[in-house]
Design a protein around this motif. Structure first.
Motif, PDB file in Angstrom:
ATOM      1  N   TRP A   1      63.234  14.878  45.469  1.00  0.00           N
ATOM      2  CA  TRP A   1      62.646  16.055  46.107  1.00  0.00           C
ATOM      3  C   TRP A   1      61.597  16.711  45.209  1.00  0.00           C
ATOM      4  O   TRP A   1      60.599  17.233  45.695  1.00  0.00           O
ATOM      5  CB  TRP A   1      63.743  17.048  46.464  1.00  0.00           C
ATOM      6  CG  TRP A   1      64.628  16.535  47.546  1.00  0.00           C
ATOM      7  CD1 TRP A   1      65.915  16.103  47.439  1.00  0.00           C
ATOM      8  CD2 TRP A   1      64.266  16.365  48.924  1.00  0.00           C
ATOM      9  NE1 TRP A   1      66.388  15.679  48.650  1.00  0.00           N
ATOM     10  CE2 TRP A   1      65.404  15.831  49.585  1.00  0.00           C
ATOM     11  CE3 TRP A   1      63.108  16.612  49.651  1.00  0.00           C
ATOM     12  CZ2 TRP A   1      65.388  15.543  50.939  1.00  0.00           C
ATOM     13  CZ3 TRP A   1      63.101  16.320  51.007  1.00  0.00           C
ATOM     14  CH2 TRP A   1      64.233  15.800  51.628  1.00  0.00           C
TER      15      TRP A   1
ATOM     16  N   ILE B   1      57.664  17.193  46.529  1.00  0.00           N
ATOM     17  CA  ILE B   1      56.969  18.488  46.525  1.00  0.00           C
ATOM     18  C   ILE B   1      55.721  18.427  45.645  1.00  0.00           C
ATOM     19  O   ILE B   1      54.642  18.902  46.032  1.00  0.00           O
ATOM     20  CB  ILE B   1      57.938  19.597  46.052  1.00  0.00           C
ATOM     21  CG1 ILE B   1      59.077  19.753  47.064  1.00  0.00           C
ATOM     22  CG2 ILE B   1      57.193  20.910  45.868  1.00  0.00           C
ATOM     23  CD1 ILE B   1      60.163  20.696  46.600  1.00  0.00           C
ATOM     24  N   SER B   2      55.845  17.842  44.465  1.00  0.00           N
ATOM     25  CA  SER B   2      54.691  17.766  43.571  1.00  0.00           C
ATOM     26  C   SER B   2      53.583  16.891  44.157  1.00  0.00           C
ATOM     27  O   SER B   2      52.392  17.207  44.007  1.00  0.00           O
ATOM     28  CB  SER B   2      55.121  17.226  42.208  1.00  0.00           C
ATOM     29  OG  SER B   2      55.648  15.906  42.330  1.00  0.00           O
TER      30      SER B   2
ATOM     31  N   LEU C   1      51.680  18.854  46.873  1.00  0.00           N
ATOM     32  CA  LEU C   1      50.781  19.839  46.258  1.00  0.00           C
ATOM     33  C   LEU C   1      49.555  19.173  45.647  1.00  0.00           C
ATOM     34  O   LEU C   1      48.418  19.640  45.828  1.00  0.00           O
ATOM     35  CB  LEU C   1      51.541  20.636  45.197  1.00  0.00           C
ATOM     36  CG  LEU C   1      52.644  21.567  45.700  1.00  0.00           C
ATOM     37  CD1 LEU C   1      53.376  22.213  44.526  1.00  0.00           C
ATOM     38  CD2 LEU C   1      52.068  22.629  46.612  1.00  0.00           C
TER      39      LEU C   1
END
Length: 395
Positions: free
Chosen positions: A55, A59-60, A63
């Motif tokens: 996760w 997310i990284s 972004l």
């Protein structure tokens, strides 16, 4: 003999070290979300999923991809040189496609990837358990040479941004460089995963072929040298067990190669297309003297090296899958035992069935011929462009 074995063991040890370093690098960059650890029971390597890290990687990556698209959307809009715009558009498209593929793999197919890695590890463990194969390790000197070239390419990808960061101290430039490096690493590591998988398949075929040519052939020749006496059931059972194990390994590596190819054929296809288009575009720019910087030359060499190493790995795996077909049939023991006859016939027939090939999306076959076709087409294209440019300057 002892010296060659020592060099093989050393080369295998260095190759394993390079693979461990590559695994750590891919994990640090968020592409690989599993760990490969030693099992406490018997010391075997086992891949385990790490859901909490998955996760964080998802997310990284979202972004970074958002920042990457936003930054290069404005950069392409203000870029006046059309030839650089073409290359940049190619780069952005391929990196975004690879990032989306990585997201899909990590989110929906994470456990499937871990199962594939464990199947590769179990195959090497089964080969290691065969008589006479205990010291084979991970390939020999040719594998070490390929991994060293691939490692040099990964080191260049990690360090090529440092001179720019030192010369320019702007925070916005730092952000651009970090986003570009992150997405470049994503695309290159996907290609590196394909390279390692196909090299591993080639090593498995090579080691099983070596066992069949030497150990199994010697065992079967001992059955033939019984001077007309009936062979004991114990020897037939031992030889039959070896035949079954070899056949099971051939079936497993064939199925494993097909499963891996179906899972990763899309990014492999688009990366190869991007590599060929990038080399052609860079060669076009250099031939017309539109840009003479060293970094453009290094980029062309790096992309060409990645494509060449991949085709070499696929070519070696494909050739090793066909080597065992050239076994001499008179070396095999034939008797009146019906079960043994069926087992031997099945083994020989199955060997002619398995052949490893890589066809991304069914569009083309990855082989050394692919490089030759591309280079011949590129030379023809550049010759036409140079002749057109010379005639335009004369007018």
């Amino acid at each position: 003999m002892f010296g060659s074995r020592w060099w093989r063991v050393k080369a295998s040890s260095v190759s394993a070290t390079i693979l461990r370093g590559s695994l750590m690098y891919a994990t640090l960059m968020g592409i690989i979300c599993f760990s490969v650890e030693s099992d406490g029971i018997d010391g075997r390597l086992v891949a385990r999923n790490r859901k909490w890290y998955k996760w964080f990687c998802l997310i990284s990556r979202i972004l970074m991809c958002g920042l990457y698209i936003q930054i290069y959307r404005h950069f392409i809009f203000f870029l006046n040189t059309s030839h650089f715009t073409i290359i940049l558009v190619f780069r952005v498209c391929i990196y975004i496609a690879c990032a989306i593929f990585t997201l899909v793999i990590q989110l929906w197919y994470g456990q499937r990837v871990v199962d594939l890695v464990n199947r590769f590890l179990r195959l090497f463990q089964r080969i290691h358990a065969l008589p006479g194969c205990q010291d084979m390790g991970y390939g020999g000197k040719w594998v070490l040479g390929l991994l060293l070239l691939k490692g040099i390419g990964l080191v260049y990808e990690s360090l090529y941004v440092i001179p720019s960061l030192i010369s320019d101290m702007d925070n916005y430039f730092y952000l651009i460089t970090i986003c570009d490096f992150y997405n470049t690493a994503n695309a290159s590591i996907i290609l590196h995963v394909n390279f390692v998988a196909y090299v591993s398949i080639g090593i498995i075929y090579d080691q099983v072929n070596s066992y069949v040519r030497h150990e199994l052939r010697q065992q079967l020749s001992e059955l033939n040298s019984s001077n007309g006496l009936p062979v004991s059931r114990r020897k037939l059972k031992a030889a039959g067990h070896c035949l079954d194990e070899c056949l099971a390994i051939y079936e497993e590596v064939h199925q494993l190669g097909n499963t891996f190819h179906r899972l990763f054929e899309f990014p492999l296809c688009i990366f190869l297309l991007f590599g060929f288009l990038s080399i052609a575009s860079i060669a076009f720019i250099i031939m017309l003297n539109l840009y003479m910087g060293m970094r453009l030359w290094l980029l062309a060499i790096k992309v060409a090296l990645d494509v060449l190493l991949l085709t070499v790995a696929v070519h070696i795996a494909s050739c090793n899958s066909r080597v065992v077909r050239r076994l001499s049939l008179e070396s095999f023991y034939i008797s009146d035992n019906k079960d043994w006859h069926i087992k031997l016939e099945m083994f020989l027939n199955r060997l002619n069935y398995y052949e490893f090939r890589v066809r991304p999306l069914g569009l083309f076959e990855v082989s050394n011929n692919l490089i030759l076709v591309f280079m011949s087409g590129l030379v023809t294209y550049l010759t036409y462009i140079m002749q057109y440019d010379m005639q335009s300057n004369q007018i």
